[in-house]
Design a protein around this motif. Structure first.
Motif, PDB file in Angstrom:
ATOM      1  N   GLN A  86      33.264  25.144  20.534  1.00 33.49           N
ATOM      2  CA  GLN A  86      32.700  25.603  21.793  1.00 33.49           C
ATOM      3  C   GLN A  86      33.208  24.790  22.975  1.00 33.49           C
ATOM      4  OE1 GLN A  86      28.682  27.380  22.321  1.00 33.49           O
ATOM      5  NE2 GLN A  86      28.163  25.936  20.724  1.00 33.49           N
ATOM      6  N   ALA A 123      32.483  23.821  27.141  1.00 32.00           N
ATOM      7  CA  ALA A 123      31.283  23.617  27.955  1.00 32.00           C
ATOM      8  C   ALA A 123      30.813  24.936  28.566  1.00 32.00           C
ATOM      9  CB  ALA A 123      31.563  22.596  29.048  1.00 32.00           C
ATOM     10  N   ALA A 124      31.769  25.783  28.980  1.00 31.51           N
ATOM     11  CA  ALA A 124      31.413  27.075  29.588  1.00 31.51           C
ATOM     12  C   ALA A 124      30.711  27.979  28.585  1.00 31.51           C
ATOM     13  CB  ALA A 124      32.657  27.759  30.139  1.00 31.51           C
ATOM     14  N   GLN A 125      31.185  27.966  27.327  1.00 37.87           N
ATOM     15  CA  GLN A 125      30.569  28.815  26.314  1.00 37.87           C
ATOM     16  C   GLN A 125      29.155  28.346  25.977  1.00 37.87           C
ATOM     17  OE1 GLN A 125      33.758  28.272  23.517  1.00 37.87           O
ATOM     18  NE2 GLN A 125      34.557  30.325  23.818  1.00 37.87           N
ATOM     19  N   LYS A 126      28.926  27.038  25.988  1.00 39.11           N
ATOM     20  CA  LYS A 126      27.583  26.521  25.718  1.00 39.11           C
ATOM     21  C   LYS A 126      26.588  26.956  26.787  1.00 39.11           C
ATOM     22  CE  LYS A 126      29.091  22.433  23.137  1.00 39.11           C
ATOM     23  NZ  LYS A 126      29.143  20.963  23.089  1.00 39.11           N
ATOM     24  N   ASP A 127      27.103  27.303  27.983  1.00 42.70           N
ATOM     25  CA  ASP A 127      26.255  27.693  29.103  1.00 42.70           C
ATOM     26  C   ASP A 127      26.207  29.209  29.268  1.00 42.70           C
ATOM     27  OD1 ASP A 127      24.554  26.755  31.161  1.00 42.70           O
ATOM     28  OD2 ASP A 127      26.087  27.166  32.662  1.00 42.70           O
ATOM     29  N   PRO A 182      25.112  32.831  29.571  1.00 44.13           N
ATOM     30  CA  PRO A 182      23.792  33.369  29.936  1.00 44.13           C
ATOM     31  C   PRO A 182      23.458  34.695  29.256  1.00 44.13           C
ATOM     32  CG  PRO A 182      25.361  33.908  31.635  1.00 44.13           C
ATOM     33  CD  PRO A 182      26.129  33.154  30.581  1.00 44.13           C
ATOM     34  N   CYS A 239      17.287  32.604  25.839  1.00 37.69           N
ATOM     35  CA  CYS A 239      18.626  32.541  26.419  1.00 37.69           C
ATOM     36  C   CYS A 239      19.450  31.520  25.630  1.00 37.69           C
ATOM     37  CB  CYS A 239      18.563  32.134  27.888  1.00 37.69           C
ATOM     38  SG  CYS A 239      20.179  32.183  28.704  1.00 37.69           S
ATOM     39  N   TYR A 240      20.642  31.921  25.254  1.00 40.56           N
ATOM     40  CA  TYR A 240      21.512  31.085  24.425  1.00 40.56           C
ATOM     41  C   TYR A 240      21.743  29.711  25.049  1.00 40.56           C
ATOM     42  CZ  TYR A 240      25.794  29.556  22.073  1.00 40.56           C
ATOM     43  OH  TYR A 240      26.733  28.828  21.384  1.00 40.56           O
ATOM     44  N   ARG A 241      21.953  29.651  26.353  1.00 40.74           N
ATOM     45  CA  ARG A 241      22.297  28.374  26.980  1.00 40.74           C
ATOM     46  C   ARG A 241      21.126  27.389  27.017  1.00 40.74           C
ATOM     47  NH1 ARG A 241      23.376  30.410  33.178  1.00 40.74           N
ATOM     48  NH2 ARG A 241      21.257  31.095  33.675  1.00 40.74           N
ATOM     49  N   ASP A 242      19.908  27.882  26.743  1.00 37.32           N
ATOM     50  CA  ASP A 242      18.735  27.004  26.746  1.00 37.32           C
ATOM     51  C   ASP A 242      18.481  26.357  25.388  1.00 37.32           C
ATOM     52  OD1 ASP A 242      18.277  27.634  29.401  1.00 37.32           O
ATOM     53  OD2 ASP A 242      16.900  29.286  28.924  1.00 37.32           O
ATOM     54  N   GLN A 280      22.321  26.484  18.756  1.00 41.92           N
ATOM     55  CA  GLN A 280      23.474  27.286  19.181  1.00 41.92           C
ATOM     56  C   GLN A 280      24.439  27.511  18.020  1.00 41.92           C
ATOM     57  OE1 GLN A 280      25.295  25.517  22.664  1.00 41.92           O
ATOM     58  NE2 GLN A 280      23.855  26.531  24.041  1.00 41.92           N
TER      59      GLN A 280
END
Length: 234
Positions: free
Chosen positions: A77, A79-83, A85, A130-133, A139
């Protein structure tokens, strides 16, 4: 039955060979870990298995009707994918995209498959979150469920425990082992965590710009290179 066969495979970038002499088979029901230091060629071989990079020599063969787009893939992953929405359900359902073909919407069967995989990974209670939370470990479970929606044969995991603390790492390894044993899914895991890989896998492929070892983990642990990297700890 062999799901994947590499026959004297090599890869090059701009005419310069970066990986060569790759010769191994992965049979149905096996758990193979691909290990090696940074720059050893692990990511290049992954791209080849996924059909994203063509070998400069040799060939990669899929058996038992397996196609590159039927491999369940858990990438590293960013950083963008971890966030990202999206809801957990949306992420898991996206594993069914290759099966959609020309259909514009997920079918009832697609949705049921996603529900089944969320239950299997113990994340049903998170499906509206939400995935990013989510935590890193949560994840990774979501991404594993997504990968399982894409395959019933082969899971390809790229550094699945990177960034996880020791407790989450141990838990994710347990989840992957359970999927392998109970669901009879063949697993190929790429990892820099050689100690963890040896503890989990039944076969080891060690790369270092070429194939340094391929075989059962007990043979690896007692080999010269295995002794050097694991200290003989199985």
């Amino acid at each position: 039955m062999s799901l994947l066969t590499c026959q004297n495979v090599a890869f090059a970038y701009e005419g310069i060979t970066v990986l060569s002499g790759i010769d191994f088979e992965v049979h149905e029901g096996e758990y193979l870990c691909i290990v090696g230091e940074n720059g050893a060629g692990k990511s290049t071989l992954l791209k080849g298995i996924l059909g994203l990079k063509k070998p400069s020599a040799g060939q990669i063969l899929q058996g038992d009707g397996l196609k590159p787009d039927e491999i369940g893939y858990l990438p590293q992953q960013t950083a963008a994918q971890k966030d990202f929405p999206a809801s957990v359900t949306e992420v898991v359902e996206s594993g069914r995209l290759n099966a959609l073909g020309m259909k514009p919407f997920y079918s009832r069967m697609d949705k049921m498959d996603a529900e089944e995989k969320m239950e299997l990974l113990g994340i049903t209670d998170l499906k509206h979150h939400c995935y990013r939370d989510l935590s890193g470990g949560q994840q990774q479970r979501v991404l594993l469920a997504r990968a399982l929606c894409a395959t019933r044969k082969l899971l390809l995991l790229d550094e699945p425990v990177t960034g996880l603390d020791p407790v989450m790492t141990a838990e994710l390894y347990r989840v992957i082992r359970r999927l392998h044993e109970e669901q009879k899914i063949t697993v190929i895991m790429v990892s820099h965590d050689i100690q963890g890989a040896v503890a989990q896998a039944d076969h080891i492929l060690h790369l270092g710009s070429t194939q340094l070892f391929y075989g059962r983990k007990d043979a690896y642990v007692s080999s010269e290179i295995g002794q050097r990297f694991t200290g003989g700890a199985a």
